[in-house]
Scaffold this motif. Structure first.
Motif, short mmCIF file in Angstrom:
data_model
loop_
_atom_site.label_atom_id
_atom_site.label_comp_id
_atom_site.label_asym_id
_atom_site.label_seq_id
_atom_site.Cartn_x
_atom_site.Cartn_y
_atom_site.Cartn_z
N LEU A 6 0.68 -1.24 0.33
CA LEU A 6 -0.10 0.50 -0.05
C LEU A 6 0.64 1.47 0.22
CD1 LEU A 6 -2.36 -0.67 2.81
CD2 LEU A 6 -2.94 -1.00 0.32
N SER A 7 0.53 2.33 -0.71
CA SER A 7 1.33 3.22 -0.47
C SER A 7 0.03 4.23 -0.01
CB SER A 7 1.63 4.15 -2.05
OG SER A 7 2.75 3.12 -1.85
N LEU A 8 0.27 5.17 0.80
CA LEU A 8 -0.24 6.72 1.33
C LEU A 8 -0.39 7.64 0.34
CD1 LEU A 8 0.42 6.12 5.22
CD2 LEU A 8 -1.09 4.98 3.44
N ILE A 9 -1.67 8.33 0.50
CA ILE A 9 -1.12 10.04 -0.98
C ILE A 9 -1.33 10.32 -0.45
CG2 ILE A 9 -1.37 10.28 -2.91
CD1 ILE A 9 0.22 7.31 -2.47
N ILE A 10 -1.21 11.50 -0.52
CA ILE A 10 -1.51 12.82 0.16
C ILE A 10 -2.39 13.63 -0.34
CG2 ILE A 10 -0.19 14.43 0.07
CD1 ILE A 10 -0.02 14.80 3.77
N SER A 11 -2.64 13.96 -0.90
CA SER A 11 -3.41 14.18 -1.93
C SER A 11 -3.95 14.08 -3.30
CB SER A 11 -2.60 16.10 -3.26
OG SER A 11 -2.99 16.55 -3.86
N GLU A 12 -6.11 14.41 -3.29
CA GLU A 12 -6.32 13.85 -4.99
C GLU A 12 -5.87 14.02 -5.96
OE1 GLU A 12 -10.75 14.98 -2.48
OE2 GLU A 12 -9.35 16.29 -2.98
N VAL A 13 -5.30 15.32 -5.87
CA VAL A 13 -4.07 15.58 -7.16
C VAL A 13 -2.87 14.16 -7.91
CG1 VAL A 13 -3.02 17.41 -8.51
CG2 VAL A 13 -4.72 17.72 -7.22
N LEU A 16 -3.05 2.22 -3.12
CA LEU A 16 -3.32 3.69 -3.21
C LEU A 16 -4.24 3.73 -2.72
CD1 LEU A 16 -2.68 4.80 -6.69
CD2 LEU A 16 -0.49 4.37 -5.40
N VAL A 17 -3.52 4.27 -1.35
CA VAL A 17 -4.64 4.92 -0.28
C VAL A 17 -4.64 6.50 -0.17
CG1 VAL A 17 -5.54 4.68 2.03
CG2 VAL A 17 -4.80 2.75 0.64
N TYR A 18 -5.92 6.94 -0.63
CA TYR A 18 -5.68 8.51 -0.59
C TYR A 18 -5.89 9.44 1.34
CZ TYR A 18 -7.86 13.33 0.70
OH TYR A 18 -8.40 14.44 0.76
N LEU A 19 -4.97 9.44 1.76
CA LEU A 19 -4.91 9.37 3.22
C LEU A 19 -4.07 11.40 3.19
CD1 LEU A 19 -5.45 8.32 5.87
CD2 LEU A 19 -2.90 8.08 5.93
N PRO A 20 -5.26 12.34 3.33
CA PRO A 20 -4.61 13.82 3.74
C PRO A 20 -3.97 14.09 4.97
CG PRO A 20 -6.84 13.76 3.43
CD PRO A 20 -6.65 12.26 3.43
N PHE A 21 -3.44 14.76 6.03
CA PHE A 21 -3.76 15.49 6.95
C PHE A 21 -4.66 15.13 7.75
CE2 PHE A 21 -1.93 19.50 5.30
CZ PHE A 21 -0.46 18.66 5.27
N ASN A 39 -11.29 15.28 9.03
CA ASN A 39 -12.15 14.65 9.65
C ASN A 39 -11.12 13.42 10.31
OD1 ASN A 39 -13.57 12.60 11.18
ND2 ASN A 39 -14.73 14.88 11.16
N LYS A 40 -10.15 13.85 11.79
CA LYS A 40 -9.38 12.81 11.87
C LYS A 40 -9.85 11.73 12.17
CE LYS A 40 -7.77 12.59 15.64
NZ LYS A 40 -7.02 12.91 17.02
N VAL A 41 -11.34 11.47 12.43
CA VAL A 41 -12.50 10.10 12.60
C VAL A 41 -12.43 9.09 12.03
CG1 VAL A 41 -14.32 9.17 13.97
CG2 VAL A 41 -13.06 10.90 14.97
N GLU A 42 -12.89 10.03 10.56
CA GLU A 42 -13.60 9.88 9.43
C GLU A 42 -11.90 9.31 8.51
OE1 GLU A 42 -15.57 12.26 6.61
OE2 GLU A 42 -17.15 12.10 8.54
N MET A 43 -11.27 9.59 8.39
CA MET A 43 -9.80 8.94 7.91
C MET A 43 -9.16 7.79 8.73
SD MET A 43 -9.66 11.34 5.26
CE MET A 43 -10.14 12.38 4.72
N GLN A 44 -9.19 7.57 10.27
CA GLN A 44 -8.58 6.86 10.72
C GLN A 44 -9.46 6.20 10.37
OE1 GLN A 44 -8.39 8.05 14.86
NE2 GLN A 44 -5.95 8.94 14.09
N VAL A 103 -8.65 -0.26 5.28
CA VAL A 103 -7.84 -0.91 4.95
C VAL A 103 -6.95 -1.68 4.54
CG1 VAL A 103 -6.52 0.23 2.48
CG2 VAL A 103 -7.89 1.12 3.41
N LEU A 104 -6.00 -0.73 6.72
CA LEU A 104 -4.81 -2.48 6.06
C LEU A 104 -5.98 -3.61 6.45
CD1 LEU A 104 -3.32 0.48 9.04
CD2 LEU A 104 -2.88 -0.42 6.79
N GLU A 105 -7.08 -3.72 7.75
CA GLU A 105 -7.32 -4.81 8.21
C GLU A 105 -7.87 -5.96 6.66
OE1 GLU A 105 -11.35 -6.82 10.27
OE2 GLU A 105 -10.79 -4.23 10.61
N GLU A 106 -8.20 -5.29 5.95
CA GLU A 106 -8.42 -5.92 5.05
C GLU A 106 -6.94 -6.20 3.88
OE1 GLU A 106 -11.58 -7.22 3.83
OE2 GLU A 106 -12.15 -6.44 5.67
N THR A 107 -6.66 -5.52 3.74
CA THR A 107 -4.77 -5.68 2.97
C THR A 107 -4.12 -7.07 3.98
OG1 THR A 107 -5.25 -3.65 1.89
CG2 THR A 107 -2.84 -4.71 2.20
#
Length: 416
Positions: A152-159, A175-180, A362-367, A373-377
């Protein structure tokens, strides 16, 4: 038994110095919330600004490049997850992790796309429009290979997500979209912030070692700030950031109100004192931490298209940002002055910033999404790798060359 994660850091986290440091701390706190035992290892020397990870129960280990001591260390630790901080660490240590801990889930935290940042910088220096001839550079070949080799790779931006999928054809399931991941801003917190009348002057902030930040300071000094001072002759621009070199300090000019303040221990304090944040970023990648700092502290901001990238979402028009997005220096300066002088406009843009933090980061939603994703992977790891033939091929060929180069360097160091 607690699960183990090993984070291999390109540098030790400096959350007060850079957005990358803040991002790393967000990830560390996430894994702690999921009851992971965390070991943070890095070959980099610690600076005075490095966060003391042991103070929050994270083990700190110094590791060595091109040295087999890492093999015994990682095998004995036997982590469930290994996370590489930027692709350079995956290149150095990924093959060793794969050999010693083949069942460990391998994650790449890109921070931002280095190939995108490098390509945009080169296009800027050449005075050309950025296109794929700049994007498909040598760094891209290394970085995309690293993404394929990881699970998996964590990507900070939708762009950057779209660039990876459309330009480089990277499969979406890698790919995993994960902003701040940020705490929400409550009405009570907003009411405690200094009001329009209680603030003065302009602010910009950023690690001076980061070339896009230094370039933005020069751009302000030479082009934008003189235009603003003509309209606001008593205004000052306060410039904060870690690692101010002599060439940065020489830009300080009291007469022009262009003040280099250097490192600040509490960004919230100085951001709340300022009325408007300036961020004329002309090249770069990822998300801009200074814009987050501004929004969290109720400070409207003027930035560029590059600066705004990924911050406000593809569906949000320029009317709903926490200030203005302008690329032409004259318009940039005029909008900054307008925002500085008009109270109702200032409050309108401030409210936009609060909504963006609460809705998009939103931290809660992102977490929750990351945990899923980690569990399924982890459950499907064998099949996931089997279906990623390109990654297995790159693991076999690319990492063999890295492996034997590393062994050659280690042997050479022994003889020396």
């Amino acid at each position: 038994m607690k699960k183990e994660i090993l984070i291999i850091g390109f540098v030790w986290p400096e959350p007060k110095s850079s957005a990358a440091g803040s991002r790393m701390m967000q990830l560390i706190y996430f894994f702690q919330s999921k009851d992971y035992q965390i070991t943070f290892a890095s070959p980099c020397a610690k600076s005075d600004h490095a966060f003391n990870l042991e103070s929050i129960g994270v083990s700190q280990i110094t590791i060595h490049l091109n040295h087999s001591s890492f093999d015994g260390f990682v095998k004995n630790l036997n982590p469930d997850i290994v996370m590489f901080d930027r692709f350079m660490m995956e290149e150095q240590f990924g093959w060793r992790v794969a050999e010693q801990c083949p069942d460990a889930l391998r994650i790449l935290d890109t921070e931002d796309l280095h190939c995108l940042r490098k390509g945009r910088h080169q296009a800027f220096k050449d005075g050309n429009a950025f296109d794929t001839s700049y994007l498909f550079n040598d760094v891209a070949k290394r970085e995309i290979a690293s993404i394929y080799r990881c699970d998996l790779s964590l990507i900070i931006s939708e762009v950057e997500m779209e660039i990876l999928k459309n330009q480089f054809k990277v499969p979406n399931d890698l790919l995993v979209y994960l902003p701040f991941m940020l705490d929400g801003i409550s009405k009570e917190s907003i009411q405690k912030l200094p009001k329009f009348e209680d603030r003065q002057h302009f602010i910009t902030i950023g690690n001076f070692l980061h070339e896009p930040n230094y370039n933005a300071i020069l751009y302000l000094k030479d082009t934008i700030w003189p235009l603003m001072r003509k309209q606001l002759p008593k205004a000052e621009l306060h410039i904060y950031g870690a690692y101010a070199s002599e060439k940065v300090n020489q830009l300080h000019n009291q007469k022009e109100g262009f003040l280099i303040k250097g490192f600040v221990d509490d960004v919230n304090e100085v951001m709340q004192q300022a009325k408007v944040c300036l961020a004329p970023i002309r090249f770069g990648a990822g998300l801009k931490g200074k814009l987050v700092d501004a929004m969290q502290n109720g400070t409207p901001c003027i930035t560029t298209s590059i600066g705004a990238e990924g911050m406000f979402g593809p569906e949000i028009s320029r009317l709903y940002v926490n200030g203005f997005i302008e690329d032409e220096p004259g318009v940039f300066a005029n909008k900054a002055v307008q925002l500085y002088e008009h109270k109702n406009l200032w409050y309108e843009k401030q409210q936009n910033g609060f909504q963006i933090i609460n809705k998009r980061f939103n931290k809660v939603e992102m977490q929750q999404q990351l945990a899923l994703v980690l569990e399924e992977t982890a459950k499907q790891l064998h099949n996931k790798r089997l279906n990623n033939f390109t990654g297995q091929m790159l693991q076999h060929h690319t990492m063999q060359s890295t492996k034997f180069m590393s062994k050659w360097i280690e042997e050479k160091n022994r003889k020396d």
